[in-house]
Design a protein around this motif. Structure first.
Motif, PDB file in Angstrom:
ATOM      1  N   GLY A 186       4.488   7.387   2.740  1.00 56.19           N
ATOM      2  CA  GLY A 186       4.172   6.330   3.686  1.00 56.19           C
ATOM      3  C   GLY A 186       3.718   5.079   2.956  1.00 56.19           C
ATOM      4  O   GLY A 186       3.451   5.109   1.750  1.00 56.19           O
ATOM      5  N   GLY A 187       3.653   3.989   3.695  1.00 59.09           N
ATOM      6  CA  GLY A 187       3.190   2.756   3.081  1.00 59.09           C
ATOM      7  C   GLY A 187       3.446   1.558   3.961  1.00 59.09           C
ATOM      8  O   GLY A 187       4.004   1.665   5.066  1.00 59.09           O
ATOM      9  N   LEU A 188       3.030   0.412   3.469  1.00 63.37           N
ATOM     10  CA  LEU A 188       3.254  -0.857   4.163  1.00 63.37           C
ATOM     11  C   LEU A 188       3.277  -1.976   3.138  1.00 63.37           C
ATOM     12  O   LEU A 188       2.872  -1.799   1.995  1.00 63.37           O
ATOM     13  CB  LEU A 188       2.167  -1.092   5.229  1.00 63.37           C
ATOM     14  N   TYR A 189       3.755  -3.146   3.583  1.00 63.38           N
ATOM     15  CA  TYR A 189       3.732  -4.319   2.710  1.00 63.38           C
ATOM     16  C   TYR A 189       3.504  -5.563   3.549  1.00 63.38           C
ATOM     17  O   TYR A 189       3.666  -5.550   4.783  1.00 63.38           O
ATOM     18  CB  TYR A 189       5.032  -4.441   1.902  1.00 63.38           C
ATOM     19  N   GLY A 190       3.111  -6.634   2.877  1.00 60.47           N
ATOM     20  CA  GLY A 190       2.890  -7.887   3.575  1.00 60.47           C
ATOM     21  C   GLY A 190       2.585  -9.006   2.605  1.00 60.47           C
ATOM     22  O   GLY A 190       2.692  -8.848   1.387  1.00 60.47           O
ATOM     23  N   ILE A 191       2.197 -10.130   3.158  1.00 66.12           N
ATOM     24  CA  ILE A 191       1.929 -11.342   2.392  1.00 66.12           C
ATOM     25  C   ILE A 191       0.429 -11.609   2.370  1.00 66.12           C
ATOM     26  O   ILE A 191      -0.214 -11.651   3.420  1.00 66.12           O
ATOM     27  CB  ILE A 191       2.662 -12.558   3.016  1.00 66.12           C
ATOM     28  N   VAL A 236       0.878  -1.171   0.000  1.00 62.02           N
ATOM     29  CA  VAL A 236       0.000   0.000   0.000  1.00 62.02           C
ATOM     30  C   VAL A 236       0.911   1.215   0.000  1.00 62.02           C
ATOM     31  O   VAL A 236       1.868   1.287   0.790  1.00 62.02           O
ATOM     32  CB  VAL A 236      -0.916   0.020   1.243  1.00 62.02           C
ATOM     33  N   GLU A 237       0.646   2.151  -0.900  1.00 64.60           N
ATOM     34  CA  GLU A 237       1.447   3.369  -0.990  1.00 64.60           C
ATOM     35  C   GLU A 237       0.598   4.577  -0.609  1.00 64.60           C
ATOM     36  O   GLU A 237      -0.568   4.663  -0.985  1.00 64.60           O
ATOM     37  CB  GLU A 237       1.992   3.575  -2.412  1.00 64.60           C
ATOM     38  N   VAL A 238       1.196   5.503   0.113  1.00 69.09           N
ATOM     39  CA  VAL A 238       0.533   6.752   0.481  1.00 69.09           C
ATOM     40  C   VAL A 238       1.346   7.902  -0.108  1.00 69.09           C
ATOM     41  O   VAL A 238       2.552   8.006   0.117  1.00 69.09           O
ATOM     42  CB  VAL A 238       0.414   6.899   2.011  1.00 69.09           C
ATOM     43  N   TRP A 239       0.659   8.741  -0.866  1.00 72.42           N
ATOM     44  CA  TRP A 239       1.307   9.825  -1.600  1.00 72.42           C
ATOM     45  C   TRP A 239       0.801  11.179  -1.118  1.00 72.42           C
ATOM     46  O   TRP A 239      -0.366  11.333  -0.759  1.00 72.42           O
ATOM     47  CB  TRP A 239       1.021   9.707  -3.099  1.00 72.42           C
ATOM     48  N   GLN A 240       1.702  12.146  -1.146  1.00 79.61           N
ATOM     49  CA  GLN A 240       1.340  13.535  -0.868  1.00 79.61           C
ATOM     50  C   GLN A 240       2.049  14.402  -1.907  1.00 79.61           C
ATOM     51  O   GLN A 240       3.287  14.384  -1.991  1.00 79.61           O
ATOM     52  CB  GLN A 240       1.756  13.930   0.548  1.00 79.61           C
ATOM     53  N   ASN A 241       1.271  15.070  -2.724  1.00 79.90           N
ATOM     54  CA  ASN A 241       1.842  15.877  -3.821  1.00 79.90           C
ATOM     55  C   ASN A 241       2.776  15.038  -4.701  1.00 79.90           C
ATOM     56  O   ASN A 241       3.886  15.447  -5.037  1.00 79.90           O
ATOM     57  CB  ASN A 241       2.591  17.096  -3.266  1.00 79.90           C
ATOM     58  N   ASP A 242       2.314  13.845  -5.046  1.00 78.99           N
ATOM     59  CA  ASP A 242       3.039  12.926  -5.926  1.00 78.99           C
ATOM     60  C   ASP A 242       4.354  12.402  -5.335  1.00 78.99           C
ATOM     61  O   ASP A 242       5.194  11.856  -6.050  1.00 78.99           O
ATOM     62  CB  ASP A 242       3.320  13.572  -7.292  1.00 78.99           C
ATOM     63  N   THR A 243       4.535  12.578  -4.021  1.00 79.88           N
ATOM     64  CA  THR A 243       5.712  12.052  -3.330  1.00 79.88           C
ATOM     65  C   THR A 243       5.274  10.920  -2.409  1.00 79.88           C
ATOM     66  O   THR A 243       4.284  11.046  -1.680  1.00 79.88           O
ATOM     67  CB  THR A 243       6.403  13.160  -2.507  1.00 79.88           C
ATOM     68  N   LEU A 244       6.009   9.807  -2.449  1.00 86.26           N
ATOM     69  CA  LEU A 244       5.708   8.685  -1.572  1.00 86.26           C
ATOM     70  C   LEU A 244       6.103   9.047  -0.144  1.00 86.26           C
ATOM     71  O   LEU A 244       7.283   9.241   0.151  1.00 86.26           O
ATOM     72  CB  LEU A 244       6.457   7.428  -2.031  1.00 86.26           C
ATOM     73  N   SER A 290       5.742  -4.741   7.548  1.00 89.47           N
ATOM     74  CA  SER A 290       6.360  -3.507   8.042  1.00 89.47           C
ATOM     75  C   SER A 290       5.667  -2.319   7.394  1.00 89.47           C
ATOM     76  O   SER A 290       5.065  -2.444   6.317  1.00 89.47           O
ATOM     77  CB  SER A 290       7.858  -3.486   7.720  1.00 89.47           C
ATOM     78  N   MET A 291       5.749  -1.165   8.051  1.00 90.72           N
ATOM     79  CA  MET A 291       5.235   0.063   7.462  1.00 90.72           C
ATOM     80  C   MET A 291       6.174   1.216   7.785  1.00 90.72           C
ATOM     81  O   MET A 291       7.011   1.123   8.679  1.00 90.72           O
ATOM     82  CB  MET A 291       3.812   0.350   7.923  1.00 90.72           C
ATOM     83  N   PHE A 292       6.042   2.285   7.018  1.00 94.59           N
ATOM     84  CA  PHE A 292       6.895   3.450   7.229  1.00 94.59           C
ATOM     85  C   PHE A 292       6.086   4.716   7.041  1.00 94.59           C
ATOM     86  O   PHE A 292       5.026   4.712   6.414  1.00 94.59           O
ATOM     87  CB  PHE A 292       8.096   3.441   6.265  1.00 94.59           C
ATOM     88  N   SER A 293       6.608   5.797   7.591  1.00 97.61           N
ATOM     89  CA  SER A 293       5.956   7.094   7.468  1.00 97.61           C
ATOM     90  C   SER A 293       7.017   8.177   7.434  1.00 97.61           C
ATOM     91  O   SER A 293       7.888   8.234   8.298  1.00 97.61           O
ATOM     92  CB  SER A 293       5.012   7.310   8.658  1.00 97.61           C
ATOM     93  N   LYS A 294       6.953   9.012   6.409  1.00 94.48           N
ATOM     94  CA  LYS A 294       7.867  10.155   6.306  1.00 94.48           C
ATOM     95  C   LYS A 294       7.209  11.443   6.781  1.00 94.48           C
ATOM     96  O   LYS A 294       7.914  12.424   7.053  1.00 94.48           O
ATOM     97  CB  LYS A 294       8.355  10.316   4.867  1.00 94.48           C
ATOM     98  N   VAL A 295       5.903  11.459   6.836  1.00 97.26           N
ATOM     99  CA  VAL A 295       5.161  12.587   7.397  1.00 97.26           C
ATOM    100  C   VAL A 295       4.153  12.037   8.390  1.00 97.26           C
ATOM    101  O   VAL A 295       3.778  10.859   8.336  1.00 97.26           O
ATOM    102  CB  VAL A 295       4.441  13.420   6.307  1.00 97.26           C
TER     103      VAL A 295
END
Length: 213
Positions: A140-145, A130-138, A155-160
């Motif tokens: 945040g997101g997560l991945y799994g099986i 799953v990708e989360v975009w803000q102004n066409d910039t990635l 795991s997931m990550f967040s830049k904002v």
């Protein structure tokens, strides 16, 4: 503790130790990874360590109807300041999960070997993002099986602020639409608990994983 050979095999999960460690060794081939997740097992190790396979008891999960979305989070979602996509940039998502700094961790358990292995699973349609975009910039997101009725979050990550929560909520809403039974979150952490996740007995998790509940 069981030491794996090249044979495609895992010992029974009730042989895991108190910490949840079941076996060491083997490889990260698509076949072994698929067998692991279908058996309630996942790899978790740091760079320079052998592959360590886990099946913890209890297991942290989210029953989809128990998702908690705070009032402030609902306000953020209603603003439509984020765009959410699915499976549009898996490698970038997992690479960001590898690089993001986390409180209490000096390094990462997502090795380059793991990135390649999960990207292989993504090409097979098994690992998803799953990708989360803000102004066409990635941002945040997560991945799994994806096991078809259970999604195993990795795991997931967040830049904002709140971007990973947006990804998590979007995933849960999609899983509910597709009538999945459960979102597997593996091990306890307070952030997941705040979103509605809770621990259940491994035996209960396995009943759902095996389609007996």
């Amino acid at each position: 503790m069981y030491y794996l050979s090249s044979a495609l095999f895992f010992p029974p999960i009730d042989q895991a130790n108190r910490d949840g460690i079941l076996a060491i060794g083997g490889d990260l081939s698509p076949e072994r990874l698929q067998l692991a997740y279908k058996s309630g097992i996942f790899p978790w190790f740091e760079d320079g360590e052998p592959i360590i396979w886990w099946s913890p008891n209890p297991r942290m999960v989210l029953f989809l109807d128990e998702l908690i979305v705070s009032k402030s989070m609902r306000n953020i979602l209603n603003r439509d300041s984020f765009k959410v996509t699915f499976n549009q940039n898996f490698r970038e998502v997992i690479s960001n999960c590898q690089k993001i700094k986390r409180d209490g961790q000096n390094g990462t358990w997502i090795t380059n070997e793991m990135i390649d292995a999960y990207c292989n699973l993504h090409e097979l349609g098994i690992a998803k993002s799953v990708e989360v975009w803000q102004n066409d910039t990635l941002v945040g997101g997560l991945y799994g099986i994806d096991l078809g009725h259970v999604f195993c979050g990795e795991s997931m990550f967040s830049k904002v602020s709140n971007a990973s929560k947006v990804a998590f909520i979007a995933l849960v809403n999609q899983l509910k639409k597709e009538e999945y039974k459960l979102l597997d979150c593996q091990v306890y952490n307070p952030h997941l608990e705040s979103l509605g996740c809770r621990e259940i007995k491994r035996d209960d998790f396995m009943k759902i994983l095996q389609g007996n509940n």
